[in-house]
Design a protein around this motif. Structure first.
Motif, PDB file in Angstrom:
ATOM      1  N   ASN A  21       0.854  -1.170   0.000  1.00 21.95           N
ATOM      2  CA  ASN A  21       0.000   0.000   0.000  1.00 21.95           C
ATOM      3  C   ASN A  21       0.900   1.235   0.000  1.00 21.95           C
ATOM      4  N   GLN A  22       0.399   2.331   0.485  1.00 17.83           N
ATOM      5  CA  GLN A  22       1.186   3.564   0.598  1.00 17.83           C
ATOM      6  C   GLN A  22       1.079   4.119   2.013  1.00 17.83           C
ATOM      7  N   ILE A  23       1.111   3.218   2.986  1.00 18.30           N
ATOM      8  CA  ILE A  23       1.000   3.596   4.386  1.00 18.30           C
ATOM      9  C   ILE A  23       2.251   4.366   4.823  1.00 18.30           C
ATOM     10  N   THR A  24       2.038   5.475   5.505  1.00 17.31           N
ATOM     11  CA  THR A  24       3.136   6.330   5.942  1.00 17.31           C
ATOM     12  C   THR A  24       3.216   6.350   7.475  1.00 17.31           C
ATOM     13  N   GLY A  25       4.121   7.164   7.978  1.00 18.76           N
ATOM     14  CA  GLY A  25       4.230   7.336   9.419  1.00 18.76           C
ATOM     15  C   GLY A  25       5.049   6.250  10.083  1.00 18.76           C
ATOM     16  N   THR A  26       4.958   6.185  11.372  1.00 23.28           N
ATOM     17  CA  THR A  26       5.781   5.272  12.169  1.00 23.28           C
ATOM     18  C   THR A  26       4.965   4.074  12.658  1.00 23.28           C
ATOM     19  N   LEU A  27       5.675   3.098  13.197  1.00 26.62           N
ATOM     20  CA  LEU A  27       5.028   1.961  13.849  1.00 26.62           C
ATOM     21  C   LEU A  27       4.589   2.419  15.238  1.00 26.62           C
ATOM     22  N   PRO A  28       3.284   2.398  15.515  1.00 18.79           N
ATOM     23  CA  PRO A  28       2.801   2.922  16.802  1.00 18.79           C
ATOM     24  C   PRO A  28       3.362   2.140  17.987  1.00 18.79           C
ATOM     25  N   GLY A  80       2.545  -2.376  20.915  1.00 18.99           N
ATOM     26  CA  GLY A  80       3.211  -3.361  21.755  1.00 18.99           C
ATOM     27  C   GLY A  80       2.255  -4.111  22.656  1.00 18.99           C
ATOM     28  N   ARG A  81       1.012  -3.602  22.752  1.00 21.04           N
ATOM     29  CA  ARG A  81      -0.018  -4.283  23.557  1.00 21.04           C
ATOM     30  C   ARG A  81      -0.712  -5.409  22.789  1.00 21.04           C
ATOM     31  N   MET A  82      -0.503  -5.484  21.475  1.00 22.23           N
ATOM     32  CA  MET A  82      -1.222  -6.467  20.645  1.00 22.23           C
ATOM     33  C   MET A  82      -0.506  -7.817  20.747  1.00 22.23           C
ATOM     34  N   THR A  83      -0.562  -8.386  21.930  1.00 22.59           N
ATOM     35  CA  THR A  83       0.298  -9.523  22.273  1.00 22.59           C
ATOM     36  C   THR A  83      -0.100 -10.845  21.619  1.00 22.59           C
ATOM     37  N   SER A  84      -1.202 -10.859  20.883  1.00 20.61           N
ATOM     38  CA  SER A  84      -1.584 -12.082  20.161  1.00 20.61           C
ATOM     39  C   SER A  84      -0.994 -12.133  18.757  1.00 20.61           C
ATOM     40  N   PRO A 106      10.042   0.069  17.367  1.00 19.65           N
ATOM     41  CA  PRO A 106       9.761   0.300  18.795  1.00 19.65           C
ATOM     42  C   PRO A 106      10.289  -0.832  19.676  1.00 19.65           C
ATOM     43  N   SER A 107      11.024  -0.481  20.702  1.00 20.62           N
ATOM     44  CA  SER A 107      11.549  -1.492  21.615  1.00 20.62           C
ATOM     45  C   SER A 107      10.420  -2.241  22.318  1.00 20.62           C
ATOM     46  N   LEU A 108       9.255  -1.559  22.498  1.00 21.32           N
ATOM     47  CA  LEU A 108       8.125  -2.198  23.180  1.00 21.32           C
ATOM     48  C   LEU A 108       7.517  -3.349  22.381  1.00 21.32           C
ATOM     49  N   PHE A 109       7.849  -3.445  21.090  1.00 20.64           N
ATOM     50  CA  PHE A 109       7.381  -4.591  20.309  1.00 20.64           C
ATOM     51  C   PHE A 109       8.004  -5.883  20.835  1.00 20.64           C
ATOM     52  N   SER A 110       8.991  -5.781  21.687  1.00 22.39           N
ATOM     53  CA  SER A 110       9.586  -6.970  22.301  1.00 22.39           C
ATOM     54  C   SER A 110       8.583  -7.712  23.176  1.00 22.39           C
ATOM     55  N   TRP A 112      14.495  -6.906  21.186  1.00 22.37           N
ATOM     56  CA  TRP A 112      13.770  -7.780  20.274  1.00 22.37           C
ATOM     57  C   TRP A 112      14.281  -9.221  20.340  1.00 22.37           C
ATOM     58  N   GLY A 113      15.364  -9.416  20.997  1.00 22.76           N
ATOM     59  CA  GLY A 113      15.827 -10.784  21.224  1.00 22.76           C
ATOM     60  C   GLY A 113      14.837 -11.607  22.027  1.00 22.76           C
ATOM     61  N   ASN A 114      13.890 -10.918  22.701  1.00 21.60           N
ATOM     62  CA  ASN A 114      12.855 -11.625  23.475  1.00 21.60           C
ATOM     63  C   ASN A 114      11.812 -12.288  22.586  1.00 21.60           C
ATOM     64  N   LEU A 115      11.822 -11.974  21.293  1.00 17.48           N
ATOM     65  CA  LEU A 115      10.828 -12.558  20.372  1.00 17.48           C
ATOM     66  C   LEU A 115      11.287 -13.966  19.980  1.00 17.48           C
ATOM     67  N   LYS A 116      11.209 -14.865  20.931  1.00 19.05           N
ATOM     68  CA  LYS A 116      11.837 -16.179  20.783  1.00 19.05           C
ATOM     69  C   LYS A 116      11.110 -17.112  19.829  1.00 19.05           C
ATOM     70  N   ASP A 117       9.908 -16.729  19.374  1.00 17.62           N
ATOM     71  CA  ASP A 117       9.166 -17.575  18.436  1.00 17.62           C
ATOM     72  C   ASP A 117       9.338 -17.138  16.984  1.00 17.62           C
TER      73      ASP A 117
END
Length: 398
Positions: free
Chosen positions: A213-220, A224-228, A244-248, A271-276
């Motif tokens: 698409n043509q989505i702009t801006g940053t990753l909110p 980081g709360r969308m844990t599923s 974002p570090s909170l994506f960890s 982001w090393g915490n994203l073990k899956d």
């Protein structure tokens, strides 16, 4: 064979199942006399012609499966009379024209499949009256216009698929009310604007595809709360800013594809915490910094793609534990130093591309253990020494 028009006299019929039975020909208009019919399933056949307007009399209809046939023509507005229908499947046909505004009256709908047709026009905002809708799919059509903000009222939505259309405009913040959504696909459109921070309330979302698409801006940061989240595909957009570090906190994340954007900064150590993680594609951005040692936690990773960025530093020997890696590509960066001998343990590697960096030293003989390797590229570096005879075991190298 075809459907006999004479069967229209079966006036007490409530259920009619002929899926996948090689039926061809048109739908008999006279079947509109089946006023007691509740379930009508004729999917996966070779039926053709238009949808009979005369079927508006099926006012007790609850299930209609006409998917995977060869129907043409437009969607009859007269079907507004199907007040009880809650499962409507017309996907994979050749239907054209616009979505009838009158269908806004189908308030019992829970499942709506009209993907893979030739529909055009806009999305009627009145479909927001479908307060019970759970599964809404209109992928692979020619729909235009914007995503109606009114759709935010569809609060029971679990699956929403509008991929591969011609939609424009921004992603409505109102969709943040979809707190039950698990699968959301809008890729392959002309959408613009930023990713709404209000969508952080989609805590059940597992798969989000907004690529191409043509989505702009940053990753909110709030996302980081969308844990599923399990799959996050946003490649080929105009995203910028840092990761974002909170994506960890997205501990279920398995696939991240954000290539072909303008993201900057380094890969956060957290982001090393994203073990899956199994797939991590951020090629063609403006990332800087080094490869964090912490990504050695990604032991399920099979594809790491960081080509064409501005990364630098030495290659961490600790990555020898990523033994599931099949594709490792970090070409066109500024990595320096030697190739770690410990990486010989990456025995499942098939593609290894480190071309156009600043690597030095010799080619490790130990890499001869890569017996599955088919594509190996290290040109455009400062490597020296001889070609290892031990590499003769790379019999699959092409």
């Amino acid at each position: 064979g075809s459907l006999p028009p004479e069967w229209s006299t079966m006036s007490n019929l409530e259920r009619f199942f002929f899926n996948n039975t090689l039926l061809d020909g048109p739908l008999p208009r006279a079947y509109g006399k089946w006023t007691k019919i509740k379930e009508l399933q004729l999917g996966s056949n070779r039926l053709s012609g238009s949808l009979p307007v005369g079927w508006f009399g099926m006012t007790n209809l609850e299930f209609l499966y006409l998917d995977d046939n060869r129907f043409i023509g437009t969607l009859p507005s007269e079907f507004r009379s199907w007040a009880k229908v809650f499962d409507l499947r017309l996907n994979r046909n050749l239907l054209s024209g616009s979505l009838p505004v009158e269908w806004s009256e189908l308030s019992a709908l829970e499942i709506f499949y009209l993907g893979e047709n030739r529909l055009n026009g806009t999305l009627p905002s009145g479909y927001s009256n479908w307060s019970k809708i759970r599964d809404f799919r209109l992928q692979e059509n020619q729909l235009e216009g914007t995503l109606p903000s009114e759709f935010g009222r569809m609060i029971d939505l679990e699956d929403f698929n509008l991929e591969l259309n011609r939609l424009s405009g921004s992603l409505p913040p109102e969709f943040g009310d979809w707190i039950k959504i698990t699968d959301l696909r809008v890729y392959g459109n002309n959408l613009n604007g930023s990713l709404p921070s209000d969508w952080s309330s989609m805590t059940r979302l597992e798969s989000f595809y907004f690529n191409q698409n043509q989505i702009t801006g940053t990753l909110p940061v709030q996302w980081g709360r969308m844990t599923s989240l399990f799959t996050f595909f946003g490649f080929d957009n105009l995203l910028e800013g840092t990761l974002p570090s909170l994506f960890s906190q997205l501990s279920n994340l398995a696939s991240v594809a954000l290539a072909i954007n303008s993201l900057t900064g380094s890969i956060p150590e957290q982001w090393g915490n994203l073990k899956d993680l199994q797939l991590f594609l951020l090629a063609d951005n403006r990332l800087t910094g080094s490869l964090p040692v912490s990504i050695s936690n990604w032991t399920d990773l099979w594809w790491l793609g960081l080509d064409t960025n501005e990364m630098s530093g030495t290659l961490p020997s600790e990555l020898y534990v990523l033994t599931n890696l099949e594709v490792f590509t970090i070409s066109d960066n500024g990595f320096s130093g030697a190739l770690p001998e410990s990486w010989s343990s990456l025995s499942n590697l098939e593609v290894f591309n480190l071309e156009l960096n600043r690597l030095s030293g010799s080619l490790p003989p130990e890499f001869g253990d890569w017996i599955k390797i088919t594509d190996l590229r290290v040109y455009g570096n400062n490597l020296n020494g001889s070609l290892p005879s031990d590499w003769s075991s790379m019999t699959r190298l092409e």
